[in-house]
Write a protein that holds these residues in place. Structure first.
Motif, PDB file in Angstrom:
ATOM      1  N   LEU A   5       0.851  -1.218  -0.072  1.00  0.00           N
ATOM      2  CA  LEU A   5      -0.211  -0.030   0.065  1.00  0.00           C
ATOM      3  C   LEU A   5       0.878   1.246  -0.005  1.00  0.00           C
ATOM      4  O   LEU A   5       0.363   2.153  -0.811  1.00  0.00           O
ATOM      5  CB  LEU A   5      -0.810   0.158   1.240  1.00  0.00           C
ATOM      6  N   ALA A   6       1.975   1.003   0.708  1.00  0.00           N
ATOM      7  CA  ALA A   6       2.830   2.340   0.724  1.00  0.00           C
ATOM      8  C   ALA A   6       3.436   2.829  -0.495  1.00  0.00           C
ATOM      9  O   ALA A   6       3.662   3.764  -0.920  1.00  0.00           O
ATOM     10  CB  ALA A   6       4.162   2.128   1.882  1.00  0.00           C
ATOM     11  N   GLN A   7       3.737   1.480  -1.489  1.00  0.00           N
ATOM     12  CA  GLN A   7       4.417   1.921  -2.559  1.00  0.00           C
ATOM     13  C   GLN A   7       3.322   2.485  -3.469  1.00  0.00           C
ATOM     14  O   GLN A   7       3.795   3.213  -4.413  1.00  0.00           O
ATOM     15  CB  GLN A   7       4.985   0.424  -3.419  1.00  0.00           C
ATOM     16  N   VAL A   8       2.257   1.992  -3.479  1.00  0.00           N
ATOM     17  CA  VAL A   8       1.025   2.556  -4.459  1.00  0.00           C
ATOM     18  C   VAL A   8       0.657   3.912  -4.019  1.00  0.00           C
ATOM     19  O   VAL A   8       0.656   4.619  -4.920  1.00  0.00           O
ATOM     20  CB  VAL A   8      -0.250   1.479  -4.250  1.00  0.00           C
ATOM     21  N   LEU A   9       0.723   4.311  -2.762  1.00  0.00           N
ATOM     22  CA  LEU A   9       0.293   5.619  -2.466  1.00  0.00           C
ATOM     23  C   LEU A   9       1.715   6.472  -2.768  1.00  0.00           C
ATOM     24  O   LEU A   9       1.190   7.768  -3.175  1.00  0.00           O
ATOM     25  CB  LEU A   9       0.165   5.510  -0.842  1.00  0.00           C
ATOM     26  N   GLN A  10       2.749   6.087  -2.754  1.00  0.00           N
ATOM     27  CA  GLN A  10       3.791   6.963  -3.072  1.00  0.00           C
ATOM     28  C   GLN A  10       3.947   7.019  -4.825  1.00  0.00           C
ATOM     29  O   GLN A  10       4.272   8.184  -5.058  1.00  0.00           O
ATOM     30  CB  GLN A  10       5.367   5.911  -2.660  1.00  0.00           C
ATOM     31  N   GLU A  11       3.495   6.169  -5.311  1.00  0.00           N
ATOM     32  CA  GLU A  11       3.490   6.335  -6.792  1.00  0.00           C
ATOM     33  C   GLU A  11       2.228   7.228  -6.968  1.00  0.00           C
ATOM     34  O   GLU A  11       2.474   8.154  -7.948  1.00  0.00           O
ATOM     35  CB  GLU A  11       3.185   4.896  -7.514  1.00  0.00           C
ATOM     36  N   ILE A  12       1.077   7.088  -6.301  1.00  0.00           N
ATOM     37  CA  ILE A  12       0.158   8.035  -6.752  1.00  0.00           C
ATOM     38  C   ILE A  12       0.472   9.436  -6.315  1.00  0.00           C
ATOM     39  O   ILE A  12       0.178  10.580  -7.066  1.00  0.00           O
ATOM     40  CB  ILE A  12      -1.294   7.851  -5.683  1.00  0.00           C
ATOM     41  N   ASP A  13       1.185   9.768  -5.212  1.00  0.00           N
ATOM     42  CA  ASP A  13       1.817  10.952  -4.822  1.00  0.00           C
ATOM     43  C   ASP A  13       2.733  11.504  -5.944  1.00  0.00           C
ATOM     44  O   ASP A  13       2.572  12.633  -6.313  1.00  0.00           O
ATOM     45  CB  ASP A  13       2.317  10.888  -3.495  1.00  0.00           C
ATOM     46  N   ARG A  14       3.728  10.469  -6.401  1.00  0.00           N
ATOM     47  CA  ARG A  14       4.525  10.928  -7.577  1.00  0.00           C
ATOM     48  C   ARG A  14       3.495  11.643  -8.545  1.00  0.00           C
ATOM     49  O   ARG A  14       3.922  12.524  -9.333  1.00  0.00           O
ATOM     50  CB  ARG A  14       5.309   9.769  -8.085  1.00  0.00           C
ATOM     51  N   GLU A  15       2.692  10.906  -8.938  1.00  0.00           N
ATOM     52  CA  GLU A  15       1.811  11.378 -10.139  1.00  0.00           C
ATOM     53  C   GLU A  15       1.001  12.725  -9.648  1.00  0.00           C
ATOM     54  O   GLU A  15       0.937  13.486 -10.830  1.00  0.00           O
ATOM     55  CB  GLU A  15       0.669  10.270 -10.302  1.00  0.00           C
ATOM     56  N   LEU A  16       0.559  12.742  -8.796  1.00  0.00           N
ATOM     57  CA  LEU A  16       0.115  14.077  -8.082  1.00  0.00           C
ATOM     58  C   LEU A  16       0.932  15.248  -8.504  1.00  0.00           C
ATOM     59  O   LEU A  16       0.572  16.490  -8.876  1.00  0.00           O
ATOM     60  CB  LEU A  16      -0.557  14.123  -6.755  1.00  0.00           C
ATOM     61  N   ALA A  17       2.197  15.085  -7.880  1.00  0.00           N
ATOM     62  CA  ALA A  17       3.303  16.034  -8.139  1.00  0.00           C
ATOM     63  C   ALA A  17       3.416  16.376  -9.728  1.00  0.00           C
ATOM     64  O   ALA A  17       3.657  17.479 -10.210  1.00  0.00           O
ATOM     65  CB  ALA A  17       4.250  15.681  -7.454  1.00  0.00           C
ATOM     66  N   LEU A  18       3.621  15.254 -10.276  1.00  0.00           N
ATOM     67  CA  LEU A  18       3.789  15.604 -11.621  1.00  0.00           C
ATOM     68  C   LEU A  18       2.678  16.352 -12.674  1.00  0.00           C
ATOM     69  O   LEU A  18       2.950  17.204 -13.273  1.00  0.00           O
ATOM     70  CB  LEU A  18       4.011  14.076 -12.521  1.00  0.00           C
ATOM     71  N   ARG A  19       1.551  15.825 -12.185  1.00  0.00           N
ATOM     72  CA  ARG A  19       0.412  16.580 -12.683  1.00  0.00           C
ATOM     73  C   ARG A  19       0.508  17.989 -12.300  1.00  0.00           C
ATOM     74  O   ARG A  19       0.039  18.926 -13.041  1.00  0.00           O
ATOM     75  CB  ARG A  19      -0.776  16.108 -12.371  1.00  0.00           C
ATOM     76  N   ARG A  20       0.617  18.323 -11.053  1.00  0.00           N
ATOM     77  CA  ARG A  20       0.660  19.673 -10.490  1.00  0.00           C
ATOM     78  C   ARG A  20       1.645  20.641 -11.366  1.00  0.00           C
ATOM     79  O   ARG A  20       1.448  21.666 -11.862  1.00  0.00           O
ATOM     80  CB  ARG A  20       1.152  19.781  -9.198  1.00  0.00           C
ATOM     81  N   ARG A  21       2.905  19.799 -11.413  1.00  0.00           N
ATOM     82  CA  ARG A  21       3.766  20.773 -12.207  1.00  0.00           C
ATOM     83  C   ARG A  21       3.563  20.925 -13.701  1.00  0.00           C
ATOM     84  O   ARG A  21       3.718  21.938 -14.327  1.00  0.00           O
ATOM     85  CB  ARG A  21       5.140  19.953 -12.202  1.00  0.00           C
ATOM     86  N   VAL A  22       3.175  19.984 -14.414  1.00  0.00           N
ATOM     87  CA  VAL A  22       2.801  19.577 -15.900  1.00  0.00           C
ATOM     88  C   VAL A  22       1.707  20.382 -16.208  1.00  0.00           C
ATOM     89  O   VAL A  22       1.534  21.427 -16.953  1.00  0.00           O
ATOM     90  CB  VAL A  22       2.615  18.347 -16.562  1.00  0.00           C
ATOM     91  N   TYR A  23       0.580  20.434 -15.452  1.00  0.00           N
ATOM     92  CA  TYR A  23      -0.683  21.241 -15.588  1.00  0.00           C
ATOM     93  C   TYR A  23      -0.392  22.554 -15.446  1.00  0.00           C
ATOM     94  O   TYR A  23      -0.943  23.416 -16.252  1.00  0.00           O
ATOM     95  CB  TYR A  23      -1.695  20.374 -14.792  1.00  0.00           C
ATOM     96  N   ASN A  24       0.295  22.987 -14.624  1.00  0.00           N
ATOM     97  CA  ASN A  24       0.693  24.298 -14.246  1.00  0.00           C
ATOM     98  C   ASN A  24       1.334  24.924 -15.697  1.00  0.00           C
ATOM     99  O   ASN A  24       0.860  26.092 -16.027  1.00  0.00           O
ATOM    100  CB  ASN A  24       1.471  24.690 -13.197  1.00  0.00           C
ATOM    101  N   GLN A  25       1.963  24.381 -16.227  1.00  0.00           N
ATOM    102  CA  GLN A  25       2.756  24.580 -17.454  1.00  0.00           C
ATOM    103  C   GLN A  25       1.872  24.786 -18.427  1.00  0.00           C
ATOM    104  O   GLN A  25       1.941  25.753 -19.297  1.00  0.00           O
ATOM    105  CB  GLN A  25       3.951  23.698 -17.714  1.00  0.00           C
ATOM    106  N   LEU A  26       0.880  23.718 -18.583  1.00  0.00           N
ATOM    107  CA  LEU A  26      -0.036  23.804 -19.837  1.00  0.00           C
ATOM    108  C   LEU A  26      -1.075  24.880 -19.557  1.00  0.00           C
ATOM    109  O   LEU A  26      -1.330  25.504 -20.677  1.00  0.00           O
ATOM    110  CB  LEU A  26      -0.506  22.263 -19.964  1.00  0.00           C
ATOM    111  N   VAL A  27      -1.560  25.457 -18.454  1.00  0.00           N
ATOM    112  CA  VAL A  27      -2.359  26.282 -18.289  1.00  0.00           C
ATOM    113  C   VAL A  27      -1.523  27.500 -18.568  1.00  0.00           C
ATOM    114  O   VAL A  27      -2.353  28.402 -19.215  1.00  0.00           O
ATOM    115  CB  VAL A  27      -3.199  26.233 -16.659  1.00  0.00           C
ATOM    116  N   ARG A  28      -0.676  27.916 -18.125  1.00  0.00           N
ATOM    117  CA  ARG A  28       0.210  29.158 -18.357  1.00  0.00           C
ATOM    118  C   ARG A  28       0.599  29.196 -19.815  1.00  0.00           C
ATOM    119  O   ARG A  28       0.393  30.467 -20.344  1.00  0.00           O
ATOM    120  CB  ARG A  28       1.389  29.106 -17.517  1.00  0.00           C
TER     121      ARG A  28
END
Length: 77
Positions: A5-28
Motif C-alpha cells: 500500500l505504501a508503494q502504491v500511495l507513493q506512486e500516486i503522490d508522484r503522479e500528483l506532483a507530476l500533474r501539478r507541475r505539468v498542468y501548471n505549465q500547460l495552463v500558463r
C-alpha cells in the motif's frame, strides 16, 4: 508481482506532483484550461483517498494486455 500500500500511495503522490507541475505549465501556455486541469488533479486526489481508505482491498495485477510496459515497447529486441 505485488506492491505494498505504501508503494502504491507513493506512486500516486508522484503522479500528483507530476500533474501539478505539468498542468501548471500547460495552463500558463494556454494549452489546457484551468478547470480541466483542476478536475484531472482532483480525480487523482480522490483516487488516492479511496486507496488509502481501503488498505486491505486486493487488486489483481494487470494482465499482459494491460501491462504498462506494453505502452513503451520499441522495435528493439
Amino acid at each position: 508481482m505485488e506492491f505494498s500500500l505504501a508503494q502504491v500511495l507513493q506512486e500516486i503522490d508522484r503522479e500528483l506532483a507530476l500533474r501539478r507541475r505539468v498542468y501548471n505549465q500547460l495552463v500558463r501556455k494556454g494549452k489546457m484550461h484551468y478547470s480541466d486541469a483542476e478536475q484531472h488533479y482532483l480525480r487523482m486526489l480522490a483516487a488516492r483517498r479511496i486507496v488509502a481508505a481501503h488498505p486491505h482491498e486486493f487488486v489483481e495485477m494487470p494482465d499482459a494486455e494491460e501491462n504498462a510496459v506494453g505502452l513503451y515497447k520499441t522495435d528493439q529486441p
